[in-house]
Design a protein around this motif. Structure first.
Motif, mmCIF file in Angstrom:
data_model
loop_
_atom_site.group_PDB
_atom_site.id
_atom_site.type_symbol
_atom_site.label_atom_id
_atom_site.label_comp_id
_atom_site.label_asym_id
_atom_site.label_seq_id
_atom_site.Cartn_x
_atom_site.Cartn_y
_atom_site.Cartn_z
ATOM 1 N N LEU A 177 -9.603 9.284 -25.257
ATOM 2 C CA LEU A 177 -9.042 8.419 -26.304
ATOM 3 C C LEU A 177 -9.517 8.820 -27.701
ATOM 4 N N ARG A 178 -10.721 9.359 -27.792
ATOM 5 C CA ARG A 178 -11.272 9.723 -29.100
ATOM 6 C C ARG A 178 -11.050 11.197 -29.448
ATOM 7 N N SER A 179 -10.314 11.914 -28.608
ATOM 8 C CA SER A 179 -10.144 13.354 -28.834
ATOM 9 C C SER A 179 -9.388 13.651 -30.125
ATOM 10 N N ARG A 180 -8.395 12.816 -30.489
ATOM 11 C CA ARG A 180 -7.651 13.081 -31.725
ATOM 12 C C ARG A 180 -8.550 12.898 -32.938
ATOM 13 N N ARG A 181 -9.383 11.833 -32.911
ATOM 14 C CA ARG A 181 -10.310 11.621 -34.024
ATOM 15 C C ARG A 181 -11.316 12.772 -34.097
ATOM 16 N N TRP A 182 -11.781 13.246 -32.918
ATOM 17 C CA TRP A 182 -12.722 14.371 -32.893
ATOM 18 C C TRP A 182 -12.095 15.603 -33.534
ATOM 19 N N ALA A 183 -10.843 15.894 -33.213
ATOM 20 C CA ALA A 183 -10.172 17.077 -33.745
ATOM 21 C C ALA A 183 -9.895 16.934 -35.234
ATOM 22 N N ALA A 184 -9.641 15.705 -35.691
ATOM 23 C CA ALA A 184 -9.283 15.507 -37.095
ATOM 24 C C ALA A 184 -10.412 15.888 -38.032
ATOM 25 N N GLY A 185 -11.623 15.788 -37.585
ATOM 26 C CA GLY A 185 -12.766 16.085 -38.450
ATOM 27 C C GLY A 185 -13.227 17.519 -38.401
ATOM 28 N N ARG A 186 -12.460 18.418 -37.767
ATOM 29 C CA ARG A 186 -12.906 19.796 -37.597
ATOM 30 C C ARG A 186 -11.832 20.789 -38.009
ATOM 31 N N THR A 187 -12.297 21.893 -38.577
ATOM 32 C CA THR A 187 -11.415 23.007 -38.896
ATOM 33 C C THR A 187 -11.282 23.894 -37.658
ATOM 34 N N VAL A 188 -10.083 24.353 -37.384
ATOM 35 C CA VAL A 188 -9.847 25.177 -36.201
ATOM 36 C C VAL A 188 -10.391 26.577 -36.444
ATOM 37 N N ARG A 189 -11.566 26.842 -35.891
ATOM 38 C CA ARG A 189 -12.234 28.136 -36.025
ATOM 39 C C ARG A 189 -12.774 28.556 -34.650
ATOM 40 N N PRO A 190 -13.127 29.839 -34.488
ATOM 41 C CA PRO A 190 -13.689 30.262 -33.195
ATOM 42 C C PRO A 190 -14.908 29.457 -32.785
ATOM 43 N N TRP A 191 -15.795 29.112 -33.736
ATOM 44 C CA TRP A 191 -16.985 28.362 -33.396
ATOM 45 C C TRP A 191 -16.633 26.985 -32.843
ATOM 46 N N THR A 192 -15.557 26.416 -33.317
ATOM 47 C CA THR A 192 -15.114 25.120 -32.806
ATOM 48 C C THR A 192 -14.783 25.217 -31.326
ATOM 49 N N LEU A 193 -14.129 26.303 -30.954
ATOM 50 C CA LEU A 193 -13.784 26.498 -29.545
ATOM 51 C C LEU A 193 -15.019 26.782 -28.705
ATOM 52 N N VAL A 194 -15.970 27.531 -29.274
ATOM 53 C CA VAL A 194 -17.205 27.830 -28.546
ATOM 54 C C VAL A 194 -17.951 26.540 -28.221
ATOM 55 N N ARG A 195 -17.912 25.571 -29.118
ATOM 56 C CA ARG A 195 -18.614 24.306 -28.908
ATOM 57 C C ARG A 195 -18.011 23.496 -27.760
ATOM 58 N N LEU A 196 -16.824 23.862 -27.338
ATOM 59 C CA LEU A 196 -16.197 23.170 -26.215
ATOM 60 C C LEU A 196 -16.620 23.736 -24.862
ATOM 61 N N LEU A 197 -17.242 24.918 -24.870
ATOM 62 C CA LEU A 197 -17.578 25.583 -23.615
ATOM 63 C C LEU A 197 -18.490 24.761 -22.695
ATOM 64 N N PRO A 198 -19.457 23.969 -23.214
ATOM 65 C CA PRO A 198 -20.287 23.175 -22.302
ATOM 66 C C PRO A 198 -19.494 22.245 -21.386
ATOM 67 N N LEU A 199 -18.273 21.900 -21.814
ATOM 68 C CA LEU A 199 -17.450 21.041 -20.959
ATOM 69 C C LEU A 199 -17.010 21.755 -19.682
ATOM 70 N N LEU A 200 -17.147 23.083 -19.654
ATOM 71 C CA LEU A 200 -16.806 23.843 -18.447
ATOM 72 C C LEU A 200 -17.993 23.961 -17.480
ATOM 73 N N ALA A 201 -19.166 23.485 -17.907
ATOM 74 C CA ALA A 201 -20.381 23.697 -17.116
ATOM 75 C C ALA A 201 -20.287 23.189 -15.675
ATOM 76 N N PRO A 202 -19.720 21.997 -15.416
ATOM 77 C CA PRO A 202 -19.685 21.541 -14.012
ATOM 78 C C PRO A 202 -18.770 22.370 -13.110
ATOM 79 N N LEU A 203 -17.802 23.080 -13.698
ATOM 80 C CA LEU A 203 -16.810 23.785 -12.885
ATOM 81 C C LEU A 203 -17.422 24.869 -12.001
ATOM 82 N N PRO A 204 -18.242 25.786 -12.538
ATOM 83 C CA PRO A 204 -18.831 26.796 -11.650
ATOM 84 C C PRO A 204 -19.762 26.201 -10.594
ATOM 85 N N LEU A 205 -20.440 25.099 -10.923
ATOM 86 C CA LEU A 205 -21.282 24.445 -9.921
ATOM 87 C C LEU A 205 -20.427 23.879 -8.795
ATOM 88 N N LEU A 206 -19.319 23.244 -9.155
ATOM 89 C CA LEU A 206 -18.422 22.702 -8.134
ATOM 90 C C LEU A 206 -17.868 23.813 -7.256
#
Length: 482
Positions: free
Chosen positions: A397-426
């Protein structure tokens, strides 16, 4: 936040074992009422839904009875067939010993001489002897030939054929390692040498002579009858589930009842003769089956050589499926035998724990603690799963507000990588559990049966992180287009 919750839950799946009780003088004997009382107390303490128990002494049956119910709701009796899992290995070993005593198999001769179809992608395999299959010193291993994560065979012939591309982990006769396919090869050897399907061989040469009319063997878990199916325990309550797919004939496919296991225990403690005096193996052959190997001083031919809580000698073997367990023990000093089948899986160890109580009763030692159902652990893990789901909804629900405060840059995408952490464990959780089990092969679905509530949390966390990741990427995409 979700990944933090997952990390906090990691240690909650283990429980400590109580210290063994101090020994005391053994009683003159026990009776059926004492066995019933011990089983009732254990079931009351643990919530065990159903069990079958046999206790023998010498050539007499002290008690053989069923308790509770099957997953279908039918009462368990002394004649209810249940899975004995790896207790089956002792039956396979005895079948091979019969052929040895008949002069048709050489115990210390190469397997390939009797079973030409047994080949591996390792020249050392030609030196594997029949004894080394039965005492688990063949050099075969889960690390070089996975028992469960490979495509499962449908027959003993297919099981042996599937080993052609496997290699050994050690030279034959140099290292002990528990490996189910050892006994699948041994069972196929019985088929080829005798000319009979393994189930028919056991029925006619072992079960019938001992009066074990409820017993038989099967190939795959899907063939388990309703009486032999079992449960997981969640929040201290039994949850009926089918056994995960697996092949087990020779290594774990026998079904038996309390009545039949009493006859089996009598034969094991009576020089190979059953309740009616019929011999299925010679005293010398039986002694060989119970004698530990030169490589392992704790494993014989389909039996472990151990000690009871009081330090008395014991010959035993457990059996673990993912929805049921079994245990058998012989106490040579007192002449007692104990067999237990429980319809809950290996994560709970109810069959061996109940057998320990009965052995303590026989020896006159204080009963070990029945333990407590892992209600608190399950509750914590399920609460964390609910919290993960709630955080997922909040994050989406807060994803749009989260995106509104950020400039679309490579570092922004890198900061999303921790959300993939559970996948390799699963994806690799079965390999982690296999490592914890000292290199044993474990299939992914089997982990869900061993740690059901932890897997609920892990799946919830993985899906939740993925949902938040997708929502944030969508938000960034909209912002980029804007």
């Amino acid at each position: 936040m979700i990944t933090r919750l997952l990390v906090l839950a990691g240690a909650a799946a283990l429980a400590a074992s109580p210290a063994p009780a101090a020994p005391a003088a053994p009683p003159a004997g026990i009776d059926a009422a004492a066995v019933d009382a011990a089983v009732r107390q254990y079931r009351d303490a643990t919530g065990l839904p159903g069990a079958a128990v046999a206790v023998t002494r010498g050539t007499e049956v002290v008690h053989a009875a069923g308790y509770g119910h099957t997953p279908a709701g039918d009462p368990i009796t002394a004649r209810t067939p249940m899975a004995v899992a790896s207790v089956s290995k002792s039956f396979t070993a005895l079948a091979v010993m019969q052929l040895v005593e008949a002069g048709r198999v050489e115990l210390d001769g190469p397997v390939h001489r009797h079973l030409p179809e047994f080949t591996m992608d390792d020249p050392r395999a030609a030196r594997i002897t029949v004894r080394q299959l039965l005492d688990q010193t063949s050099g075969m291993s889960d690390t070089t030939f996975p028992a469960f994560t490979r495509r499962q065979p449908g027959s003993l012939r297919e099981a042996v054929a599937g080993m052609r591309t496997a290699r050994l982990a050690a030279a034959p006769g140099t290292r002990w390692e528990y490996h189910n396919p050892n006994f699948q090869v041994a069972a196929r050897l019985v088929e080829v040498v005798s000319g009979l399907p393994f189930d028919e061989y056991l029925r006619t040469r072992v079960f019938a002579p001992l009066g074990m009319t409820d017993s038989r063997t099967l190939d795959v878990a899907a063939d388990l009858p309703s009486s032999a199916r079992g449960h997981l325990m969640v929040l201290g309550r039994p949850v009926a589930l089918p056994e995960p797919p697996a092949f087990g004939n020779g290594s774990g496919g026998v079904l038996s009842s309390a009545h039949d296991m009493a006859a089996w225990l009598i034969a094991q403690g009576n020089q190979g003769r059953g309740p009616e005096g019929t011999a299925v193996v010679s005293p010398a052959g039986l002694a060989t089956l119970h004698r530990p190997s030169a490589v392992s001083d704790s494993y014989a031919l389909g039996w472990f050589v151990e000690k009871t809580g009081s330090g008395a000698p014991m010959i035993a073997h457990s059996g673990d499926l993912f929805t049921s367990t079994a245990y058998q023990a012989l106490l040579p000093a007192s002449g007692y035998g104990v067999a237990v089948m429980a319809n809950t899986g290996l994560a709970y160890g109810h069959a061996s724990a109940l057998a320990e109580r009965l052995i303590a009763l026989i020896e006159g030692t204080p009963a070990p603690s029945a333990g407590t159902p892992l209600v608190v652990v399950d509750a914590v893990l399920l609460v964390l799963a609910v919290a993960c789901a709630a955080l997922t909804g909040r994050g989406v629900l807060r994803s749009r507000r989260w995106a509104a405060g950020r400039t679309v840059r490579p570092w922004t995408l890198v900061r999303l990588l921790p959300l993939l952490a559970p996948l390799p464990l699963l994806a690799s959780i079965h390999r982690v559990v296999g490592w914890l089990y000292r290199g044993r092969d474990v299939a992914w679905i089997q982990v869900a049966y061993i740690y059901p509530t932890f897997m609920v949390l892990l799946v919830t966390a993985t899906l939740g992180c993925a949902a938040v990741l997708v929502a944030r990427l969508v938000g960034l995409g909209r912002r980029g287009r804007g």
